[in-house]
Structures are given as C-alpha cells and as structure tokens.
Scaffold this motif. Structure first.
Motif, PDB file in Angstrom:
ATOM      1  N   ILE A   9      45.929  48.277  34.356  1.00 34.89           N
ATOM      2  CA  ILE A   9      45.787  47.081  35.073  1.00 34.89           C
ATOM      3  C   ILE A   9      44.533  46.574  34.865  1.00 34.89           C
ATOM      4  N   ASN A  10      44.390  45.346  34.209  1.00 35.17           N
ATOM      5  CA  ASN A  10      43.293  44.337  33.894  1.00 35.17           C
ATOM      6  C   ASN A  10      42.974  43.755  35.189  1.00 35.17           C
ATOM      7  N   LYS A  11      41.846  44.177  35.726  1.00 33.73           N
ATOM      8  CA  LYS A  11      41.441  43.762  37.140  1.00 33.73           C
ATOM      9  C   LYS A  11      41.374  42.103  37.237  1.00 33.73           C
ATOM     10  N   HIS A  12      40.603  41.572  36.263  1.00 34.15           N
ATOM     11  CA  HIS A  12      40.320  40.260  36.319  1.00 34.15           C
ATOM     12  C   HIS A  12      41.811  39.493  36.033  1.00 34.15           C
ATOM     13  N   GLN A  13      42.256  39.847  35.197  1.00 37.60           N
ATOM     14  CA  GLN A  13      43.834  39.233  34.965  1.00 37.60           C
ATOM     15  C   GLN A  13      44.557  39.225  36.118  1.00 37.60           C
ATOM     16  N   TRP A  14      44.782  40.522  36.843  1.00 31.16           N
ATOM     17  CA  TRP A  14      45.643  40.886  37.968  1.00 31.16           C
ATOM     18  C   TRP A  14      45.172  39.512  39.313  1.00 31.16           C
ATOM     19  N   ILE A  15      43.994  39.698  39.333  1.00 29.55           N
ATOM     20  CA  ILE A  15      43.397  38.676  40.313  1.00 29.55           C
ATOM     21  C   ILE A  15      43.519  37.140  39.897  1.00 29.55           C
ATOM     22  N   SER A  16      43.119  36.945  38.782  1.00 36.14           N
ATOM     23  CA  SER A  16      43.536  35.476  38.322  1.00 36.14           C
ATOM     24  C   SER A  16      44.883  35.153  38.494  1.00 36.14           C
ATOM     25  N   GLU A  17      45.951  35.801  37.989  1.00 37.39           N
ATOM     26  CA  GLU A  17      47.263  35.576  38.100  1.00 37.39           C
ATOM     27  C   GLU A  17      47.604  35.340  39.790  1.00 37.39           C
ATOM     28  N   ALA A  19      45.832  34.748  42.154  1.00 41.18           N
ATOM     29  CA  ALA A  19      45.035  33.747  42.940  1.00 41.18           C
ATOM     30  C   ALA A  19      45.833  32.331  42.278  1.00 41.18           C
ATOM     31  N   TYR A  20      46.291  32.162  40.957  1.00 39.96           N
ATOM     32  CA  TYR A  20      47.179  31.089  40.644  1.00 39.96           C
ATOM     33  C   TYR A  20      48.449  31.106  41.502  1.00 39.96           C
ATOM     34  N   TYR A  21      49.024  32.059  41.656  1.00 37.79           N
ATOM     35  CA  TYR A  21      50.324  31.957  42.727  1.00 37.79           C
ATOM     36  C   TYR A  21      49.992  31.501  44.041  1.00 37.79           C
ATOM     37  N   LYS A  22      48.876  32.145  44.462  1.00 37.29           N
ATOM     38  CA  LYS A  22      48.603  31.563  45.844  1.00 37.29           C
ATOM     39  C   LYS A  22      48.136  30.243  46.112  1.00 37.29           C
ATOM     40  N   ALA A  23      47.683  29.689  44.952  1.00 37.01           N
ATOM     41  CA  ALA A  23      47.415  28.230  44.716  1.00 37.01           C
ATOM     42  C   ALA A  23      48.786  27.431  44.700  1.00 37.01           C
ATOM     43  N   LEU A  24      49.648  27.944  43.724  1.00 37.50           N
ATOM     44  CA  LEU A  24      50.768  27.381  43.606  1.00 37.50           C
ATOM     45  C   LEU A  24      51.808  27.220  44.956  1.00 37.50           C
ATOM     46  N   ALA A  25      51.637  28.290  45.699  1.00 42.42           N
ATOM     47  CA  ALA A  25      52.235  28.495  47.193  1.00 42.42           C
ATOM     48  C   ALA A  25      51.651  27.163  48.074  1.00 42.42           C
ATOM     49  N   ARG A  26      50.583  27.053  48.072  1.00 42.00           N
ATOM     50  CA  ARG A  26      50.079  26.051  48.695  1.00 42.00           C
ATOM     51  C   ARG A  26      49.863  24.504  47.892  1.00 42.00           C
ATOM     52  N   GLU A  39      41.348  36.228  48.355  1.00 39.60           N
ATOM     53  CA  GLU A  39      42.288  36.752  48.826  1.00 39.60           C
ATOM     54  C   GLU A  39      43.208  37.468  47.842  1.00 39.60           C
ATOM     55  N   ALA A  40      43.084  37.136  46.701  1.00 42.42           N
ATOM     56  CA  ALA A  40      43.577  37.821  45.667  1.00 42.42           C
ATOM     57  C   ALA A  40      42.982  39.133  45.131  1.00 42.42           C
ATOM     58  N   GLU A  41      41.519  39.083  45.313  1.00 48.32           N
ATOM     59  CA  GLU A  41      40.748  40.145  45.194  1.00 48.32           C
ATOM     60  C   GLU A  41      40.818  41.130  46.315  1.00 48.32           C
ATOM     61  N   LEU A  42      41.051  40.708  47.407  1.00 51.87           N
ATOM     62  CA  LEU A  42      41.369  41.568  48.517  1.00 51.87           C
ATOM     63  C   LEU A  42      42.654  42.390  48.302  1.00 51.87           C
ATOM     64  N   ASP A  43      43.703  41.549  47.859  1.00 47.04           N
ATOM     65  CA  ASP A  43      45.010  42.095  47.772  1.00 47.04           C
ATOM     66  C   ASP A  43      45.039  43.180  46.506  1.00 47.04           C
ATOM     67  N   TYR A  44      44.057  42.992  45.609  1.00 43.96           N
ATOM     68  CA  TYR A  44      43.902  43.918  44.535  1.00 43.96           C
ATOM     69  C   TYR A  44      43.354  45.222  45.129  1.00 43.96           C
ATOM     70  N   TYR A  45      42.316  45.201  45.801  1.00 42.39           N
ATOM     71  CA  TYR A  45      41.796  46.198  46.411  1.00 42.39           C
ATOM     72  C   TYR A  45      42.805  47.055  47.328  1.00 42.39           C
ATOM     73  N   ASN A  46      43.531  46.177  48.095  1.00 43.34           N
ATOM     74  CA  ASN A  46      44.231  46.797  48.819  1.00 43.34           C
ATOM     75  C   ASN A  46      45.546  47.519  48.028  1.00 43.34           C
ATOM     76  N   MET A  47      45.916  46.917  46.935  1.00 45.07           N
ATOM     77  CA  MET A  47      46.775  47.595  45.987  1.00 45.07           C
ATOM     78  C   MET A  47      46.351  48.899  45.548  1.00 45.07           C
ATOM     79  N   LEU A  48      45.130  49.077  45.134  1.00 45.76           N
ATOM     80  CA  LEU A  48      44.559  50.064  44.624  1.00 45.76           C
ATOM     81  C   LEU A  48      44.447  51.225  45.870  1.00 45.76           C
TER      82      LEU A  48
END
Length: 129
Positions: A9-17, A19-26, A39-48
């Motif tokens: 899991i590439n941390k930066h890529q995961w968070i970037s994608e 965050a993109y989908y969060k922006a798309l949703a809004r 929010e995406a970073e927090l989601d990543y940490y919660n996934m870990l």
C-alpha cells in the motif's frame, strides 16, 4: 507482522486517491482540499488499525514490537522509545483523533463508546487482574 502486510500500500497514493474521491463527492467545491486530504489521511490510519486488529485475531496477542510498527506506520515519532502496550495504544489513539481510552482500570473501560481496541483492552485488564 504489520509492516509486511502494508508494504504494497503506497500511503501517499492511497491518501491522494481517497482525497480525490472525497472532493468528487462534494462536487469539487473549492476551499476544502485540505479537509479532504486530512479526512483521507485519517481514513488511511483507521484502515491500518483495522488491518492490525484483524491480524491479531488470527495471529495471536499484540506485542510491543507490532504496536511499535503500527505507530511508526501512522507517523508517531520515536515509537521505539515507548515500551508498554498502554502507552503505544494511547499514542496511536491520540494520533488518529480518538480519546485515549486504553486504561488499566476496569471501571474506565470504554463500555459506552465504540472502540476498536475493546477486545485487546479486555485481554490486558484480564491479565492484570
């Protein structure tokens, strides 16, 4: 243990994608890009954390080393200096925006809130008693 499961899991890529989908949703409303990223970073940490806890269910009890690895993946500085489960879990909880509820007193268990660490906390409290 956990570092082997997370390497692909590439941390930066995961968070970037994410965050993109969060922006798309809004609908890409400007001015909220940092919120999307955080929010995406927090989601990543919660996934870990969820991955770590699911590995524990299969592989056995948590160890200081495995908690130190998780803390390092989350970005906690100097996790190797922390030598107790409660200190490490508390640091992980704090870093991920949760109240550090991992306690040694049975009366302070997180009975009234959803806590991912509940099963591990009960195991430690049981061992202490």
């Amino acid at each position: 243990m956990l570092s082997h499961a997370v390497k692909p899991i590439n941390k930066h890529q995961w968070i970037s994608e994410a965050a993109y989908y969060k922006a798309l949703a809004r609908k890409f409303e400007p001015g909220k890009e940092l919120d999307d990223w955080l929010e995406a970073e927090l989601d990543y940490y919660n996934m870990l954390i969820s991955l770590y806890l699911s590995i524990l269910e299969e592989d056995g009890p948590m160890t200081i080393l495995s908690l130190q690895q998780l803390a390092a993946l989350i970005g906690i500085t100097n996790p190797k200096d922390m030598q107790s489960e409660t200190e490490l879990v508390g640091a992980i909880q704090t870093a991920t925006g949760h109240n550090p509820c991992f306690r040694s007193e049975i009366s302070l268990l997180c009975e009234k809130m959803e806590c991912k660490w509940r099963a591990e906390c009960r195991k430690l409290v049981s061992a202490w008693y």
